[in-house]
Design a protein around this motif. Structure first.
Motif, PDB file in Angstrom:
ATOM      1  N   PRO A 104      -3.673   4.504   9.346  1.00 30.26           N
ATOM      2  CA  PRO A 104      -3.116   3.468   8.470  1.00 30.26           C
ATOM      3  C   PRO A 104      -2.841   3.942   7.050  1.00 30.26           C
ATOM      4  O   PRO A 104      -2.008   3.345   6.361  1.00 30.26           O
ATOM      5  CB  PRO A 104      -4.189   2.374   8.492  1.00 30.26           C
ATOM      6  N   MET A 105      -3.512   5.002   6.593  1.00 32.50           N
ATOM      7  CA  MET A 105      -3.262   5.486   5.232  1.00 32.50           C
ATOM      8  C   MET A 105      -2.106   6.479   5.162  1.00 32.50           C
ATOM      9  O   MET A 105      -1.734   6.913   4.069  1.00 32.50           O
ATOM     10  CB  MET A 105      -4.528   6.119   4.640  1.00 32.50           C
ATOM     11  N   ALA A 165       0.798  -1.226   0.000  1.00 36.34           N
ATOM     12  CA  ALA A 165       0.000   0.000   0.000  1.00 36.34           C
ATOM     13  C   ALA A 165       0.834   1.281   0.000  1.00 36.34           C
ATOM     14  O   ALA A 165       0.465   2.255  -0.673  1.00 36.34           O
ATOM     15  CB  ALA A 165      -0.964  -0.007   1.190  1.00 36.34           C
ATOM     16  N   PRO A 166       1.986   1.347   0.734  1.00 32.47           N
ATOM     17  CA  PRO A 166       2.785   2.581   0.692  1.00 32.47           C
ATOM     18  C   PRO A 166       3.438   2.842  -0.663  1.00 32.47           C
ATOM     19  O   PRO A 166       4.025   3.893  -0.869  1.00 32.47           O
ATOM     20  CB  PRO A 166       3.860   2.341   1.763  1.00 32.47           C
ATOM     21  N   VAL A 167       3.339   1.871  -1.564  1.00 34.73           N
ATOM     22  CA  VAL A 167       3.910   2.018  -2.905  1.00 34.73           C
ATOM     23  C   VAL A 167       2.803   2.224  -3.935  1.00 34.73           C
ATOM     24  O   VAL A 167       2.813   3.181  -4.696  1.00 34.73           O
ATOM     25  CB  VAL A 167       4.748   0.772  -3.274  1.00 34.73           C
ATOM     26  N   THR A 168       1.823   1.317  -3.940  1.00 33.55           N
ATOM     27  CA  THR A 168       0.761   1.385  -4.949  1.00 33.55           C
ATOM     28  C   THR A 168      -0.206   2.517  -4.672  1.00 33.55           C
ATOM     29  O   THR A 168      -0.676   3.175  -5.601  1.00 33.55           O
ATOM     30  CB  THR A 168      -0.026   0.063  -4.994  1.00 33.55           C
ATOM     31  N   GLY A 169      -0.531   2.753  -3.390  1.00 31.45           N
ATOM     32  CA  GLY A 169      -1.645   3.627  -3.090  1.00 31.45           C
ATOM     33  C   GLY A 169      -2.937   2.920  -3.439  1.00 31.45           C
ATOM     34  O   GLY A 169      -2.987   1.698  -3.548  1.00 31.45           O
ATOM     35  N   PHE A 170      -4.010   3.677  -3.661  1.00 28.65           N
ATOM     36  CA  PHE A 170      -5.295   3.088  -4.022  1.00 28.65           C
ATOM     37  C   PHE A 170      -5.811   3.700  -5.318  1.00 28.65           C
ATOM     38  O   PHE A 170      -5.405   4.804  -5.710  1.00 28.65           O
ATOM     39  CB  PHE A 170      -6.338   3.286  -2.905  1.00 28.65           C
ATOM     40  N   ALA A 171      -6.707   2.956  -5.997  1.00 25.54           N
ATOM     41  CA  ALA A 171      -7.417   3.461  -7.177  1.00 25.54           C
ATOM     42  C   ALA A 171      -8.891   3.207  -6.940  1.00 25.54           C
ATOM     43  O   ALA A 171      -9.364   2.073  -7.064  1.00 25.54           O
ATOM     44  CB  ALA A 171      -6.936   2.763  -8.446  1.00 25.54           C
ATOM     45  N   PRO A 178      -5.840  -1.521   0.113  1.00 26.72           N
ATOM     46  CA  PRO A 178      -6.416  -0.561  -0.838  1.00 26.72           C
ATOM     47  C   PRO A 178      -7.652  -1.081  -1.560  1.00 26.72           C
ATOM     48  O   PRO A 178      -8.463  -0.292  -2.049  1.00 26.72           O
ATOM     49  CB  PRO A 178      -5.270  -0.317  -1.837  1.00 26.72           C
ATOM     50  N   GLU A 179      -7.805  -2.417  -1.612  1.00 27.87           N
ATOM     51  CA  GLU A 179      -8.956  -2.977  -2.322  1.00 27.87           C
ATOM     52  C   GLU A 179     -10.272  -2.611  -1.645  1.00 27.87           C
ATOM     53  O   GLU A 179     -11.324  -2.589  -2.295  1.00 27.87           O
ATOM     54  CB  GLU A 179      -8.816  -4.499  -2.411  1.00 27.87           C
ATOM     55  N   SER A 180     -10.229  -2.302  -0.361  1.00 29.16           N
ATOM     56  CA  SER A 180     -11.457  -1.924   0.347  1.00 29.16           C
ATOM     57  C   SER A 180     -12.019  -0.601  -0.151  1.00 29.16           C
ATOM     58  O   SER A 180     -13.163  -0.255   0.159  1.00 29.16           O
ATOM     59  CB  SER A 180     -11.191  -1.831   1.850  1.00 29.16           C
ATOM     60  N   ASN A 207     -17.628   1.205  -5.681  1.00 27.90           N
ATOM     61  CA  ASN A 207     -18.474   2.370  -5.418  1.00 27.90           C
ATOM     62  C   ASN A 207     -19.676   2.019  -4.558  1.00 27.90           C
ATOM     63  O   ASN A 207     -20.665   2.737  -4.544  1.00 27.90           O
ATOM     64  CB  ASN A 207     -18.935   3.006  -6.742  1.00 27.90           C
ATOM     65  N   SER A 208     -19.590   0.912  -3.824  1.00 22.86           N
ATOM     66  CA  SER A 208     -20.706   0.483  -2.989  1.00 22.86           C
ATOM     67  C   SER A 208     -20.675   1.217  -1.655  1.00 22.86           C
ATOM     68  O   SER A 208     -19.737   1.959  -1.329  1.00 22.86           O
ATOM     69  CB  SER A 208     -20.631  -1.028  -2.752  1.00 22.86           C
ATOM     70  N   ALA A 209     -21.695   0.957  -0.849  1.00 24.65           N
ATOM     71  CA  ALA A 209     -21.773   1.587   0.471  1.00 24.65           C
ATOM     72  C   ALA A 209     -20.634   1.135   1.370  1.00 24.65           C
ATOM     73  O   ALA A 209     -20.190   1.894   2.248  1.00 24.65           O
ATOM     74  CB  ALA A 209     -23.121   1.261   1.117  1.00 24.65           C
ATOM     75  N   THR A 210     -20.137  -0.091   1.167  1.00 26.02           N
ATOM     76  CA  THR A 210     -19.029  -0.569   1.995  1.00 26.02           C
ATOM     77  C   THR A 210     -17.758   0.241   1.755  1.00 26.02           C
ATOM     78  O   THR A 210     -16.940   0.387   2.664  1.00 26.02           O
ATOM     79  CB  THR A 210     -18.746  -2.050   1.712  1.00 26.02           C
ATOM     80  N   VAL A 211     -17.585   0.760   0.553  1.00 24.51           N
ATOM     81  CA  VAL A 211     -16.424   1.595   0.247  1.00 24.51           C
ATOM     82  C   VAL A 211     -16.474   2.878   1.072  1.00 24.51           C
ATOM     83  O   VAL A 211     -15.466   3.304   1.651  1.00 24.51           O
ATOM     84  CB  VAL A 211     -16.353   1.906  -1.260  1.00 24.51           C
ATOM     85  N   ALA A 212     -17.642   3.479   1.141  1.00 26.82           N
ATOM     86  CA  ALA A 212     -17.792   4.707   1.939  1.00 26.82           C
ATOM     87  C   ALA A 212     -17.526   4.426   3.412  1.00 26.82           C
ATOM     88  O   ALA A 212     -16.887   5.231   4.101  1.00 26.82           O
ATOM     89  CB  ALA A 212     -19.192   5.287   1.752  1.00 26.82           C
ATOM     90  N   ARG A 213     -17.985   3.272   3.902  1.00 28.10           N
ATOM     91  CA  ARG A 213     -17.732   2.932   5.303  1.00 28.10           C
ATOM     92  C   ARG A 213     -16.242   2.695   5.548  1.00 28.10           C
ATOM     93  O   ARG A 213     -15.693   3.136   6.569  1.00 28.10           O
ATOM     94  CB  ARG A 213     -18.538   1.685   5.687  1.00 28.10           C
ATOM     95  N   SER A 214     -15.599   2.010   4.604  1.00 23.18           N
ATOM     96  CA  SER A 214     -14.158   1.766   4.750  1.00 23.18           C
ATOM     97  C   SER A 214     -13.386   3.073   4.757  1.00 23.18           C
ATOM     98  O   SER A 214     -12.451   3.258   5.549  1.00 23.18           O
ATOM     99  CB  SER A 214     -13.658   0.873   3.616  1.00 23.18           C
ATOM    100  N   TRP A 215     -13.759   3.985   3.881  1.00 19.14           N
ATOM    101  CA  TRP A 215     -13.102   5.289   3.808  1.00 19.14           C
ATOM    102  C   TRP A 215     -13.228   6.037   5.135  1.00 19.14           C
ATOM    103  O   TRP A 215     -12.245   6.586   5.645  1.00 19.14           O
ATOM    104  CB  TRP A 215     -13.706   6.098   2.664  1.00 19.14           C
ATOM    105  N   ALA A 216     -14.429   6.027   5.684  1.00 22.07           N
ATOM    106  CA  ALA A 216     -14.649   6.720   6.952  1.00 22.07           C
ATOM    107  C   ALA A 216     -13.849   6.075   8.085  1.00 22.07           C
ATOM    108  O   ALA A 216     -13.223   6.770   8.899  1.00 22.07           O
ATOM    109  CB  ALA A 216     -16.145   6.717   7.287  1.00 22.07           C
ATOM    110  N   GLN A 217     -13.845   4.749   8.130  1.00 22.51           N
ATOM    111  CA  GLN A 217     -13.110   4.053   9.187  1.00 22.51           C
ATOM    112  C   GLN A 217     -11.616   4.317   9.101  1.00 22.51           C
ATOM    113  O   GLN A 217     -10.955   4.554  10.119  1.00 22.51           O
ATOM    114  CB  GLN A 217     -13.391   2.555   9.103  1.00 22.51           C
ATOM    115  N   LEU A 218     -11.071   4.293   7.891  1.00 24.41           N
ATOM    116  CA  LEU A 218      -9.639   4.512   7.716  1.00 24.41           C
ATOM    117  C   LEU A 218      -9.239   5.933   8.105  1.00 24.41           C
ATOM    118  O   LEU A 218      -8.184   6.147   8.711  1.00 24.41           O
ATOM    119  CB  LEU A 218      -9.228   4.223   6.269  1.00 24.41           C
TER     120      LEU A 218
END
Length: 487
Positions: free
Chosen positions: A202-203, A85-91, A178-180, A184-195
């Protein structure tokens, strides 16, 4: 009759010309506005309508694409996501991209003109090329060793090849998958908020995006400045260094963790990390020469990219003599990323030259043809070659007889420097544990790896806090992985 036909033909020609002008106005001049309009879903549908190119480590992809059969068809997947993750980042289809996924997006998404065999035709048809690949400089074994060594602790590791600047490992913990964030589902928004709400961040890329007081590892820079300036001519001659040392213009007394630091020669002071000796050396060298040496190593540079931006490491040039004394031992306003401290160790290993670090070896088309290659990296002389020779000897002493014995590798020449980074109000926080090092295999002509390790939540035991107990074994594991000596 002929006249009416001619008039009708002219009128039709005018209508056709008007139609062409309007089409050109919409398709050429107003196209950017339509492309960027929030209601226009076509760019997003086209962007995710084909698999994304991959990021490769050791010839193997650490990314992929998953067909969801939805309108935004392909989502990003990651192999060993937290490790890289510190290399790829997320898409993310919702939150954009970061790190290599962001800086190399043109190649990975297929929009880079260099991927098109016939660029002009592509511009007219607006066809998208297949996504290309990004080949990194990482050593997979070193990356895994660094990640395993840090474990559940907060910290970071950066490893370089001194002669080229190739980044061999870049790890930050705690990490995340980063796969979390990919879909574009609701789980993505929850993961973003948690992170983002996680207090352990962690990010945060602690290897390149976080600066720390480097503590005693900065004494490598101070020693280089003292030797280059001629303040120290013989590493075995006593220095005029009282212990404790009263900071100039104050009543504050600086002390040492070790005994025998009064008037200690540079060799002894370096081996046992005598604060009083290096604080006074910094004052004797002066702000101008200390700053010049620090900046030659890379401090105060604001344009370092690998290719994504690296947080600037800083050495304050506006200090008074007391503040300079503290700066010379890696305190006060002196701050550094782990990548910067790996550059310091690499300069010692590379005869005094700093090679600009880089993470991308080359980019390719989907068929493997090279689009762009890294090429030679700029070099900067951080110290005299003779100074580098002396510092290599001093760093070897630290590992062979001093505070860094936990980094020793049988049959390998290893140099290192432990460090303690005070922080918090009144230095009340548990000190960060640092270790910087380089290693040269028994038959190698030059060092093959330079490493910097920082551990934020070091144990309270003083031997661990100085870096010798916690950080040095992690550095040793990374060096062993690079040299192929891991058991």
């Amino acid at each position: 009759m002929t006249r009416h036909i001619r008039h009708a033909a002219v009128f039709c020609a005018l209508l056709l010309a008007a139609l062409l002008v309007n089409a050109a106005r919409i398709q050429v001049f107003q196209a950017p506005a339509y492309d960027d309009h929030p209601a226009n879903r076509r760019p997003a549908i086209a962007r995710y309508g084909q698999p994304r190119g991959d990021i490769l480590v050791g010839g193997r992809p650490v990314t992929g694409s998953k067909d969801t059969a939805g309108r935004l068809r392909y989502e990003r997947t990651y192999t060993d996501g937290p490790l890289y993750a510190p290399v790829t980042g997320f898409a993310s289809q919702v939150y954009g991209s970061s790190l290599l996924e962001d800086t190399e997006d043109g190649i990975l998404s297929g929009t880079d003109p260099m991927l098109a065999p016939f660029p002009l035709v592509g511009d007219l048809t607006r066809a998208r090329s297949r996504g290309g690949d990004v080949v990194t400089t990482l050593n997979a074994a070193a990356q895994r060793a660094a990640y395993a060594g840090l474990g559940a602790r907060k910290g970071a590791v950066a490893a370089l090849e001194p002669s080229t600047g190739r980044i061999l490992a870049l790890v930050s913990t705690p990490s995340y998958d980063p796969e979390s964030l990919s879909g574009n589902s609701a789980t993505v928004a929850r993961s973003w908020a948690q992170l983002n709400e996680d207090p352990s961040k962690p990010m945060l890329n602690r290897a390149t995006g976080q600066t720390y007081p480097p503590g005693s590892t900065f004494k490598v820079v101070t020693a280089a400045a003292a030797l280059d300036a001629g303040v120290v001519r013989d590493v075995d001659e006593p220095t005029d260094s009282p212990a404790p040392y009263t900071l100039p213009g104050t009543r504050t007394r600086l002390t040492n963790e070790s005994e025998g630091c009064e008037d200690a020669p540079l060799r002894v002071a370096f081996e046992w990390s005598c604060n009083t000796v290096f604080a006074k050396l910094g004052v004797d060298v002066g702000v101008a020469d200390m700053a010049a040496t620090a900046e030659a190593f890379g401090f105060n540079a604001t344009d370092l990219r690998v290719p994504y931006a690296v947080a600037p490491s800083t050495f304050d040039t506006t200090v008074d003599r007391a503040q300079l004394a503290l700066s010379a031992i890696g305190q006060y306003n002196t701050r550094a990323t782990p990548l910067q401290m790996a550059m310091v160790a690499a300069a010692v290993a590379n005869g005094g030259q700093v090679r600009e670090p880089y993470l991308v070896e080359r980019t390719t088309t989907a068929h493997g043809s090279t689009v762009a290659a890294a090429g030679p990296r700029p070099a900067r002389q951080a110290m005299r070659p003779s100074t580098a020779v002396r510092l290599r000897e001093l760093m070897r002493n630290v590992v062979e007889d001093g505070t860094g014995t936990n980094a020793a590798i049988p049959g390998v020449t290893v140099g290192g420097k432990t460090g303690t980074a005070q922080h918090g109000i009144g230095n009340s926080g548990t000190p960060y544990a640092w270790f910087v090092s380089w290693a040269q295999g028994g038959r190698a002509l030059e060092p093959k790896v330079a490493v910097a390790v920082v551990v934020e939540d070091a144990a309270a035991d003083r031997g661990d806090i100085t870096g010798g107990g916690v950080a040095a074994p992690i550095a040793r594991a990374v060096m062993e992985a690079v040299l192929g000596t891991a058991r």
